[in-house]
Scaffold this motif. Sequence first.
Motif, PDB file in Angstrom:
ATOM      1  N   LYS A 138       0.836  -1.204   0.000  1.00 38.74           N
ATOM      2  CA  LYS A 138       0.000   0.000   0.000  1.00 38.74           C
ATOM      3  C   LYS A 138       0.871   1.255   0.000  1.00 38.74           C
ATOM      4  CE  LYS A 138      -3.793   2.198   2.416  1.00 38.74           C
ATOM      5  NZ  LYS A 138      -4.666   2.181   3.573  1.00 38.74           N
ATOM      6  N   ALA A 139       1.961   1.237   0.772  1.00 36.87           N
ATOM      7  CA  ALA A 139       2.858   2.394   0.835  1.00 36.87           C
ATOM      8  C   ALA A 139       3.576   2.621  -0.488  1.00 36.87           C
ATOM      9  CB  ALA A 139       3.872   2.206   1.958  1.00 36.87           C
ATOM     10  N   LEU A 140       3.898   1.561  -1.193  1.00 33.01           N
ATOM     11  CA  LEU A 140       4.636   1.681  -2.446  1.00 33.01           C
ATOM     12  C   LEU A 140       3.755   2.028  -3.638  1.00 33.01           C
ATOM     13  CD1 LEU A 140       7.033  -1.351  -2.094  1.00 33.01           C
ATOM     14  CD2 LEU A 140       7.492   1.035  -1.568  1.00 33.01           C
ATOM     15  N   ASN A 141       2.454   1.977  -3.473  1.00 28.54           N
ATOM     16  CA  ASN A 141       1.516   2.238  -4.562  1.00 28.54           C
ATOM     17  C   ASN A 141       1.288   3.740  -4.694  1.00 28.54           C
ATOM     18  OD1 ASN A 141      -0.232   1.773  -6.618  1.00 28.54           O
ATOM     19  ND2 ASN A 141      -1.960   1.206  -5.319  1.00 28.54           N
ATOM     20  N   THR A 142       2.310   4.474  -5.079  1.00 34.05           N
ATOM     21  CA  THR A 142       2.228   5.919  -5.243  1.00 34.05           C
ATOM     22  C   THR A 142       3.165   6.350  -6.365  1.00 34.05           C
ATOM     23  OG1 THR A 142       2.519   8.057  -4.152  1.00 34.05           O
ATOM     24  CG2 THR A 142       3.954   6.278  -3.433  1.00 34.05           C
ATOM     25  N   TRP A 143       2.921   7.501  -6.937  1.00 37.22           N
ATOM     26  CA  TRP A 143       3.766   8.017  -8.004  1.00 37.22           C
ATOM     27  C   TRP A 143       5.026   8.659  -7.445  1.00 37.22           C
ATOM     28  CZ3 TRP A 143       4.754  13.217  -7.748  1.00 37.22           C
ATOM     29  CH2 TRP A 143       3.892  13.967  -6.965  1.00 37.22           C
ATOM     30  N   ARG A 144       5.007   9.003  -6.159  1.00 40.95           N
ATOM     31  CA  ARG A 144       6.168   9.637  -5.532  1.00 40.95           C
ATOM     32  C   ARG A 144       7.217   8.590  -5.155  1.00 40.95           C
ATOM     33  NH1 ARG A 144       4.220  13.629  -0.947  1.00 40.95           N
ATOM     34  NH2 ARG A 144       6.192  14.600  -1.409  1.00 40.95           N
TER      35      ARG A 144
ATOM     36  N   ALA B 242       9.104  13.227  -1.435  1.00 43.39           N
ATOM     37  CA  ALA B 242       9.061  11.765  -1.397  1.00 43.39           C
ATOM     38  C   ALA B 242       8.299  11.327  -0.146  1.00 43.39           C
ATOM     39  CB  ALA B 242      10.468  11.194  -1.369  1.00 43.39           C
ATOM     40  N   CYS B 243       7.851  10.081  -0.159  1.00 45.05           N
ATOM     41  CA  CYS B 243       7.224   9.474   1.019  1.00 45.05           C
ATOM     42  C   CYS B 243       8.341   8.776   1.790  1.00 45.05           C
ATOM     43  CB  CYS B 243       6.158   8.463   0.608  1.00 45.05           C
ATOM     44  SG  CYS B 243       4.821   9.195  -0.336  1.00 45.05           S
ATOM     45  N   ILE B 244       8.604   9.249   2.981  1.00 45.79           N
ATOM     46  CA  ILE B 244       9.719   8.732   3.773  1.00 45.79           C
ATOM     47  C   ILE B 244       9.158   8.097   5.034  1.00 45.79           C
ATOM     48  CG2 ILE B 244      11.837   9.333   4.984  1.00 45.79           C
ATOM     49  CD1 ILE B 244      12.014  11.736   2.994  1.00 45.79           C
TER      50      ILE B 244
ATOM     51  N   LYS C 274      10.792   3.502  -6.467  1.00 45.21           N
ATOM     52  CA  LYS C 274      10.130   4.450  -7.360  1.00 45.21           C
ATOM     53  C   LYS C 274       9.170   3.662  -8.216  1.00 45.21           C
ATOM     54  CE  LYS C 274      10.989   8.578  -9.911  1.00 45.21           C
ATOM     55  NZ  LYS C 274      12.008   9.544 -10.264  1.00 45.21           N
ATOM     56  N   GLU C 275       7.921   4.091  -8.241  1.00 43.85           N
ATOM     57  CA  GLU C 275       6.841   3.425  -8.984  1.00 43.85           C
ATOM     58  C   GLU C 275       6.732   1.958  -8.586  1.00 43.85           C
ATOM     59  OE1 GLU C 275       7.564   4.219 -13.115  1.00 43.85           O
ATOM     60  OE2 GLU C 275       7.447   6.374 -12.816  1.00 43.85           O
ATOM     61  N   GLY C 276       6.934   1.679  -7.304  1.00 42.95           N
ATOM     62  CA  GLY C 276       6.782   0.334  -6.777  1.00 42.95           C
ATOM     63  C   GLY C 276       7.952  -0.598  -7.026  1.00 42.95           C
ATOM     64  N   LYS C 277       9.026  -0.103  -7.665  1.00 40.78           N
ATOM     65  CA  LYS C 277      10.187  -0.945  -7.959  1.00 40.78           C
ATOM     66  C   LYS C 277      11.364  -0.528  -7.094  1.00 40.78           C
ATOM     67  CE  LYS C 277       8.753  -1.596 -12.685  1.00 40.78           C
ATOM     68  NZ  LYS C 277       8.891  -1.134 -14.033  1.00 40.78           N
ATOM     69  N   LEU C 278      12.069  -1.518  -6.570  1.00 37.66           N
ATOM     70  CA  LEU C 278      13.238  -1.255  -5.747  1.00 37.66           C
ATOM     71  C   LEU C 278      14.370  -0.746  -6.628  1.00 37.66           C
ATOM     72  CD1 LEU C 278      14.596  -1.478  -2.944  1.00 37.66           C
ATOM     73  CD2 LEU C 278      15.309  -3.769  -3.596  1.00 37.66           C
ATOM     74  N   LEU C 279      14.837   0.467  -6.333  1.00 40.18           N
ATOM     75  CA  LEU C 279      15.939   1.047  -7.095  1.00 40.18           C
ATOM     76  C   LEU C 279      17.284   0.672  -6.494  1.00 40.18           C
ATOM     77  CD1 LEU C 279      14.505   4.613  -7.704  1.00 40.18           C
ATOM     78  CD2 LEU C 279      14.508   2.698  -9.272  1.00 40.18           C
ATOM     79  N   THR C 280      17.397   0.831  -5.191  1.00 43.93           N
ATOM     80  CA  THR C 280      18.649   0.501  -4.527  1.00 43.93           C
ATOM     81  C   THR C 280      18.410   0.179  -3.064  1.00 43.93           C
ATOM     82  OG1 THR C 280      20.952   1.168  -4.224  1.00 43.93           O
ATOM     83  CG2 THR C 280      19.312   2.838  -3.838  1.00 43.93           C
ATOM     84  N   LYS C 281      19.372  -0.525  -2.507  1.00 45.32           N
ATOM     85  CA  LYS C 281      19.309  -0.926  -1.101  1.00 45.32           C
ATOM     86  C   LYS C 281      20.629  -0.525  -0.468  1.00 45.32           C
ATOM     87  CE  LYS C 281      19.444  -5.180   1.574  1.00 45.32           C
ATOM     88  NZ  LYS C 281      19.328  -6.635   1.498  1.00 45.32           N
TER      89      LYS C 281
END
Length: 142
Positions: free
Chosen positions: A15-21, A53-55, A79-86
Motif C-alpha cells: 500500500k505504501a509503495l503504490n504511489t507516483w512519488r 518523497a514518502c519517507i 520508485k513506482e513500486g520498484k526497488l531502485l537501490t538498497k
Amino acid sequence: MSSISPHPLDPAYRKALNTWRPVILYFGNQHCPACEMAEPVFREVAGKYKNHACIYVLDTSKSPRHPEVKGTPTVLFYKEGKLLTKLKGIGTPETLEEHFRKYIGKLRPKQVARKPRHDLRWLKKTLRTLCTAPRARGLLSR
C-alpha cells in the motif's frame, strides 16, 4: 528469470509503495548501536526531501518483516513500486545526500524575497506623468 520475489511483500508495504512519488524506507532497531547513530543522520537528510518523497522510518521489532531487510540499519529506495537501490548502513551524510539527490532529484533553492524594483519616489513621478483623458484633451487643444 522471474520478477516475482520468493518472499511476497506484506500488504502494508504494498500500500505504501503504490504511489507516483519516490518512497524511502528506513529500517532500524532501537537496541542497535549503529541505528542509534544512523537514525539522526537519516532524519536530518530526509527532512529536506519530505515534500518530494514518502519517507518512512520503521522499527524492525514493531513493523512487519520486509524480504529485502537482513540487518539494520537498511535504507530502501523505491520508485513506482520498484526497488531502485538498497543501502546496508547509511554511510556518511554526504553519501546519503547523494543517494537522495540521485533517486529523488535536486531540490530547488528557496526563493529569497527580492527588493522591490520601484520605490515611492518612482511611483509619485509616474503618477504625475500619467495622461488621463481630461488631461490629454487639454494637452491636445493647446
